[in-house]
Scaffold this motif. Structure first.
Motif, PDB file in Angstrom:
ATOM      1  N   ASN A  30      12.420   4.077 -10.474  1.00 21.01           N
ATOM      2  CA  ASN A  30      11.597   2.956 -10.845  1.00 21.01           C
ATOM      3  C   ASN A  30      10.752   2.973  -9.473  1.00 21.01           C
ATOM      4  O   ASN A  30      10.946   2.027  -8.152  1.00 21.01           O
ATOM      5  CB  ASN A  30      13.026   2.200 -10.238  1.00 21.01           C
ATOM      6  CG  ASN A  30      14.394   2.523 -11.434  1.00 21.01           C
ATOM      7  OD1 ASN A  30      13.908   2.511 -12.511  1.00 21.01           O
ATOM      8  ND2 ASN A  30      14.996   2.702 -11.097  1.00 21.01           N
ATOM      9  N   GLY A  31       9.644   1.638  -9.951  1.00 25.38           N
ATOM     10  CA  GLY A  31       8.568   1.526  -9.266  1.00 25.38           C
ATOM     11  C   GLY A  31       7.780   2.106  -9.597  1.00 25.38           C
ATOM     12  O   GLY A  31       7.250   2.637 -10.686  1.00 25.38           O
ATOM     13  N   HIS A  32       6.163   1.794  -8.975  1.00 19.03           N
ATOM     14  CA  HIS A  32       4.563   1.759  -9.363  1.00 19.03           C
ATOM     15  C   HIS A  32       5.075   3.422  -9.366  1.00 19.03           C
ATOM     16  O   HIS A  32       4.715   4.151  -7.931  1.00 19.03           O
ATOM     17  CB  HIS A  32       3.839   1.056  -8.474  1.00 19.03           C
ATOM     18  CG  HIS A  32       2.492   1.350  -9.170  1.00 19.03           C
ATOM     19  ND1 HIS A  32       1.623   2.264  -9.230  1.00 19.03           N
ATOM     20  CD2 HIS A  32       1.588   0.122 -10.324  1.00 19.03           C
ATOM     21  CE1 HIS A  32       0.406   2.139 -10.299  1.00 19.03           C
ATOM     22  NE2 HIS A  32       0.904   1.042 -10.348  1.00 19.03           N
ATOM     23  N   PRO A  33       3.868   4.275 -10.338  1.00 15.77           N
ATOM     24  CA  PRO A  33       4.195   5.467  -9.809  1.00 15.77           C
ATOM     25  C   PRO A  33       2.798   6.296  -8.828  1.00 15.77           C
ATOM     26  O   PRO A  33       2.830   6.728  -7.950  1.00 15.77           O
ATOM     27  CB  PRO A  33       3.403   6.448 -10.865  1.00 15.77           C
ATOM     28  CG  PRO A  33       2.999   4.861 -12.305  1.00 15.77           C
ATOM     29  CD  PRO A  33       4.022   4.296 -11.312  1.00 15.77           C
ATOM     30  N   ASP A  34       1.738   5.093  -8.763  1.00 12.97           N
ATOM     31  CA  ASP A  34       0.846   5.365  -7.869  1.00 12.97           C
ATOM     32  C   ASP A  34       0.324   4.767  -6.483  1.00 12.97           C
ATOM     33  O   ASP A  34       0.601   4.617  -5.007  1.00 12.97           O
ATOM     34  CB  ASP A  34      -0.299   5.462  -8.330  1.00 12.97           C
ATOM     35  CG  ASP A  34      -0.492   6.820  -9.932  1.00 12.97           C
ATOM     36  OD1 ASP A  34      -0.329   7.052  -9.287  1.00 12.97           O
ATOM     37  OD2 ASP A  34      -0.733   6.228 -10.759  1.00 12.97           O
ATOM     38  N   GLU A  35       1.232   2.830  -6.735  1.00 11.28           N
ATOM     39  CA  GLU A  35       0.975   2.018  -5.986  1.00 11.28           C
ATOM     40  C   GLU A  35       1.861   2.222  -5.236  1.00 11.28           C
ATOM     41  O   GLU A  35       2.765   0.932  -5.193  1.00 11.28           O
ATOM     42  CB  GLU A  35       0.083   0.638  -6.500  1.00 11.28           C
ATOM     43  CG  GLU A  35      -1.644   0.969  -7.245  1.00 11.28           C
ATOM     44  CD  GLU A  35      -2.119   1.283  -6.120  1.00 11.28           C
ATOM     45  OE1 GLU A  35      -2.135   0.488  -5.109  1.00 11.28           O
ATOM     46  OE2 GLU A  35      -3.767   2.050  -7.243  1.00 11.28           O
ATOM     47  N   ARG A  36       2.434   2.196  -4.130  1.00 13.27           N
ATOM     48  CA  ARG A  36       3.151   2.693  -4.074  1.00 13.27           C
ATOM     49  C   ARG A  36       3.212   3.394  -1.882  1.00 13.27           C
ATOM     50  O   ARG A  36       2.297   3.975  -2.009  1.00 13.27           O
ATOM     51  CB  ARG A  36       4.352   3.403  -4.862  1.00 13.27           C
ATOM     52  CG  ARG A  36       4.192   5.143  -4.589  1.00 13.27           C
ATOM     53  CD  ARG A  36       5.054   5.586  -4.759  1.00 13.27           C
ATOM     54  NE  ARG A  36       5.003   7.009  -5.301  1.00 13.27           N
ATOM     55  CZ  ARG A  36       4.610   8.308  -4.369  1.00 13.27           C
ATOM     56  NH1 ARG A  36       5.026   7.718  -2.758  1.00 13.27           N
ATOM     57  NH2 ARG A  36       3.941   9.728  -4.567  1.00 13.27           N
ATOM     58  N   LEU A  37       4.853   2.984  -1.473  1.00 12.05           N
ATOM     59  CA  LEU A  37       5.339   3.301   0.091  1.00 12.05           C
ATOM     60  C   LEU A  37       5.642   4.837  -0.539  1.00 12.05           C
ATOM     61  O   LEU A  37       6.295   5.351  -1.188  1.00 12.05           O
ATOM     62  CB  LEU A  37       5.566   2.643   0.904  1.00 12.05           C
ATOM     63  CG  LEU A  37       4.924   1.431   0.622  1.00 12.05           C
ATOM     64  CD1 LEU A  37       6.836   0.605   1.466  1.00 12.05           C
ATOM     65  CD2 LEU A  37       4.163   1.474   1.996  1.00 12.05           C
ATOM     66  N   PRO A  38       4.807   5.152   0.909  1.00 13.86           N
ATOM     67  CA  PRO A  38       5.556   6.962   0.099  1.00 13.86           C
ATOM     68  C   PRO A  38       6.824   7.718   0.619  1.00 13.86           C
ATOM     69  O   PRO A  38       7.366   8.389   0.245  1.00 13.86           O
ATOM     70  CB  PRO A  38       4.596   8.299   1.219  1.00 13.86           C
ATOM     71  CG  PRO A  38       4.451   6.889   2.969  1.00 13.86           C
ATOM     72  CD  PRO A  38       4.139   5.457   2.008  1.00 13.86           C
ATOM     73  N   HIS A  39       7.138   6.369   1.562  1.00 15.04           N
ATOM     74  CA  HIS A  39       8.998   6.982   2.320  1.00 15.04           C
ATOM     75  C   HIS A  39      10.075   6.186   1.460  1.00 15.04           C
ATOM     76  O   HIS A  39      11.595   6.035   1.438  1.00 15.04           O
ATOM     77  CB  HIS A  39       9.077   6.476   3.006  1.00 15.04           C
ATOM     78  CG  HIS A  39       9.161   4.580   3.866  1.00 15.04           C
ATOM     79  ND1 HIS A  39       7.930   4.291   3.292  1.00 15.04           N
ATOM     80  CD2 HIS A  39       9.539   3.869   4.175  1.00 15.04           C
ATOM     81  CE1 HIS A  39       8.030   2.762   3.578  1.00 15.04           C
ATOM     82  NE2 HIS A  39       9.154   2.448   4.355  1.00 15.04           N
TER      83      HIS A  39
END
Ligand SMILES: Cc1ncc(COP(=O)(O)O)c(C=O)c1O
Length: 384
Positions: free
Chosen positions: A288-297
């Motif tokens: 769940n969440g954006h595949p690229d525009e995201r935080l790494p942790h």
């Protein structure tokens, strides 16, 4: 049993250097930073050094920074402080998003109850707000826009630069909750169109109960706490001197090796996903969440057929700490407002689990947790 802590987005452990900075400051004598004597001056000096550190890291002026008691207090101070000041200028619109932390959303609801016109922007299936919808909602009557940098449940990043530019063109104040993004994303306040920024120490290996609010010079703003003249009359109350010193230490460490920190979290996350695909099968779970525009942790995933509660309980029995969403709602059965706003199926929402990584985590822990997660899932599905 060995324990694995994969809940760094809820709170993160203090590193030994941060703890040492805390103890050093706490042991440094009984000075109240407002006192005129030598003890008071020593305490004041500690706060001043911490403020200078943040000013350097964020590319802003030290006088633009206010220490607070939490990320929640920073958010509330930003929203109530700016909204009330803007109302005196005839502006009564507030624009925010459906996926903000409750520290923002509930504060906005309260402002609505006090007469502000509230627009809550929807998000797409990845939890991202549309720039064009944000632009359509912001006009000359808008007092304040509040959009988070990175989401605490999914890690999805928001297009804050584009929205901030538009808000600035319409003379609306732009607030950004960067509590989760801080320590993982570059935040250059000289370049970014941000007027108010909220941070919290305990998400970056600092102590709990310390926050920071940036208020760009010239921003219309009223304090929400009244009393002493601390923080240039913008936040009354004796400062948490040791907490502030430790927060500055944590920030210095985080930004000293930002890329290493990002890479470390990304490695753990990818290892976890790879092992989970191996043990459980790639078609058995969904991220769940954006595949690229995201935080790494942050890694939020759903395993259809296995409820969040059973997964979390079983992980806990195996010594793994994860979370069902934001820390504030993880103790209850309430479905996440963030995942609901993303319009995900009921099954996906009710089986979502958040793993979040950070200091001290290892690839071995990711491997082990993925295996445990797959075993629990298989066990649960047999029971269906
Ligand atoms: C995005 C976001 N904003 C605000 C907060 C509140 O911060 P604090 O726990 O310091 O009050 C949190 C905490 O989880 C958060 O994740």
């Amino acid at each position: 049993m060995s324990f694995i802590y994969f809940d760094h987005a809820a709170t993160s452990p203090m590193s030994s250097e941060v703890l040492a900075a805390y103890v050093e400051a706490a042991n440094g004598g009984p000075g109240n930073p407002s006192s005129l004597h030598a003890h008071g001056r020593a305490a004041r000096e500690r706060i001043s050094l911490a403020r200078d550190t943040f000013a350097r890291l964020l590319s802003c002026q030290a006088s633009e920074l206010i220490f607070t008691g939490s990320g929640t207090e920073s958010d509330n101070t930003a929203l109530f402080g700016a909204a009330r000041a803007q109302r005196q200028r005839g502006r009564s619109g507030i624009v925010t998003t459906a996926v903000e932390h409750h520290a923002v959303l509930h504060a906005c609801r309260q402002l609505e109850a006090e007469g502000f016109r509230l627009t809550i922007l929807p998000v797409d299936e990845y939890g991202r707000v549309s720039v064009s919808e944000a632009k359509a909602a912001i006009d000359e009557t808008t007092a304040l826009v509040s959009v988070m940098a990175g989401n605490n449940e999914t890690g999805t990043l928001q297009p804050i630069a584009e929205i901030g530019d538009w808000a600035r063109n319409h003379k609306a104040i732009m607030h950004v909750d960067a509590v989760q993004a801080f320590g993982y994303a570059e935040l250059n306040l000289k370049e970014m169109p941000i007027d108010l920024l909220s941070l919290s120490a305990h998400k970056i290996n600092g102590p709990q109960g310390v926050g920071l609010l940036y208020v760009r010079k010239g921003t219309h703003f009223q304090p929400i706490l009244y009393g002493g003249s601390q923080e240039r009359n913008r936040r009354a109350g004796t400062e948490n001197v040791a907490g502030i010193a430790a927060f500055a230490k944590a920030a210095e460490i985080a930004y000293g090796d930002l890329s290493i920190r990002r890479e470390h979290a990304e490695e753990i996350r990818s290892a976890f996903l790879a092992r989970l695909s191996e043990h459980l099968g790639q078609d058995r779970f969904v991220v769940n969440g954006h595949p690229d525009e995201r935080l790494p942790h942050i890694l939020n995933l759903s395993i259809p057929g296995v409820s969040s509660e059973s997964m979390l309980m079983n992980l806990d029995l195996e010594g793994v700490s994860a979370s069902g969403g934001s820390a504030c709602t993880s103790g209850s059965l309430k479905p996440s407002h963030v995942l609901l706003a993303m319009n995900l199926s009921t099954e996906r929402v009710s089986s979502a689990v958040r793993f979040s990584f950070g200091l001290g985590n290892t690839i071995e822990e990711a491997d082990k947790t993925a295996k445990i997660t797959a075993t629990i899932s298989a066990r649960m599905r047999i029971r269906l």
